[in-house]
Design a protein around this motif. Structure first.
Motif, PDB file in Angstrom:
ATOM      1  N   ALA A  19      -0.841 -15.268  44.797  1.00  0.00           N
ATOM      2  CA  ALA A  19      -1.513 -16.501  45.202  1.00  0.00           C
ATOM      3  C   ALA A  19      -0.662 -17.727  44.873  1.00  0.00           C
ATOM      4  O   ALA A  19      -0.536 -18.653  45.690  1.00  0.00           O
ATOM      5  N   LEU A  20      -0.060 -17.740  43.685  1.00  0.00           N
ATOM      6  CA  LEU A  20       0.766 -18.882  43.288  1.00  0.00           C
ATOM      7  C   LEU A  20       2.026 -18.998  44.141  1.00  0.00           C
ATOM      8  O   LEU A  20       2.409 -20.103  44.548  1.00  0.00           O
ATOM      9  N   PHE A  21       2.668 -17.867  44.419  1.00  0.00           N
ATOM     10  CA  PHE A  21       3.847 -17.904  45.288  1.00  0.00           C
ATOM     11  C   PHE A  21       3.453 -18.332  46.703  1.00  0.00           C
ATOM     12  O   PHE A  21       4.194 -19.060  47.374  1.00  0.00           O
ATOM     13  N   GLY A  22       2.293 -17.878  47.168  1.00  0.00           N
ATOM     14  CA  GLY A  22       1.826 -18.295  48.490  1.00  0.00           C
ATOM     15  C   GLY A  22       1.580 -19.792  48.554  1.00  0.00           C
ATOM     16  O   GLY A  22       2.025 -20.476  49.480  1.00  0.00           O
ATOM     17  N   ALA A  23       0.880 -20.316  47.561  1.00  0.00           N
ATOM     18  CA  ALA A  23       0.563 -21.747  47.543  1.00  0.00           C
ATOM     19  C   ALA A  23       1.826 -22.593  47.429  1.00  0.00           C
ATOM     20  O   ALA A  23       1.993 -23.573  48.172  1.00  0.00           O
ATOM     21  N   THR A  24       2.714 -22.220  46.519  1.00  0.00           N
ATOM     22  CA  THR A  24       3.937 -23.020  46.366  1.00  0.00           C
ATOM     23  C   THR A  24       4.842 -22.871  47.587  1.00  0.00           C
ATOM     24  O   THR A  24       5.565 -23.804  47.938  1.00  0.00           O
ATOM     25  N   GLY A  25       4.778 -21.725  48.240  1.00  0.00           N
ATOM     26  CA  GLY A  25       5.558 -21.548  49.466  1.00  0.00           C
ATOM     27  C   GLY A  25       5.107 -22.497  50.561  1.00  0.00           C
ATOM     28  O   GLY A  25       5.929 -23.088  51.268  1.00  0.00           O
TER      29      GLY A  25
END
Length: 133
Positions: A19-25
């Motif tokens: 989720a964090l990698f998705g959001a920061t992406g």
């Protein structure tokens, strides 16, 4: 295997990181499209966008690994796959971001190391899938 029989912290951490990698992406993609487009040379902007693309693809893969762990139970191969994917994202995408933004050139060799880790993560995932009864 039932959800309560697996190790929830590992699956939960994998899903959280996805989720964090998705959001920061998404945020970094917006930065590239709106904030960096006029500030970076085309080749550097393309490198940055490549980092975003790989981060997003592998965020989804991490999501799949976490969901698979919840469904079939945690395994060493799934843990290895998730770990390699997280480090691979940081090394591959992170080094591209940093290089595009003027980071030190010694980061150049970190990018293929990250790519190698991402390949290893996919192979570990294949091993995990082959071990599912």
């Amino acid at each position: 295997m039932l959800m309560d029989q697996m190790e929830p912290p590992v699956a939960k951490l994998t899903l959280l990181l996805a989720a964090l990698f998705g959001a920061t992406g998404v945020a970094l993609g917006a930065l590239a499209a709106h904030g960096l487009k006029a500030k970076l040379a085309q080749n550097l902007l393309e490198a940055f966008k490549t980092g975003v693309h790989y981060q997003q693809v592998h965020a989804l893969a991490l999501l799949g690994i976490g969901l698979l762990a919840l469904h079939v139970g945690q395994s060493r191969a799934l843990s290895v796959s998730a770990s390699m994917m997280v480090v691979g994202i940081v090394f591959f995408s992170g080094s591209l971001y940093w290089l595009a933004l003027g980071g030190p050139r010694w980061l150049g060799p970190v990018t293929p190391l990250g790519g190698t880790l991402l390949i290893g993560a996919w192979i570990a995932l294949a091993v995990a899938v082959l071990k599912i009864p």
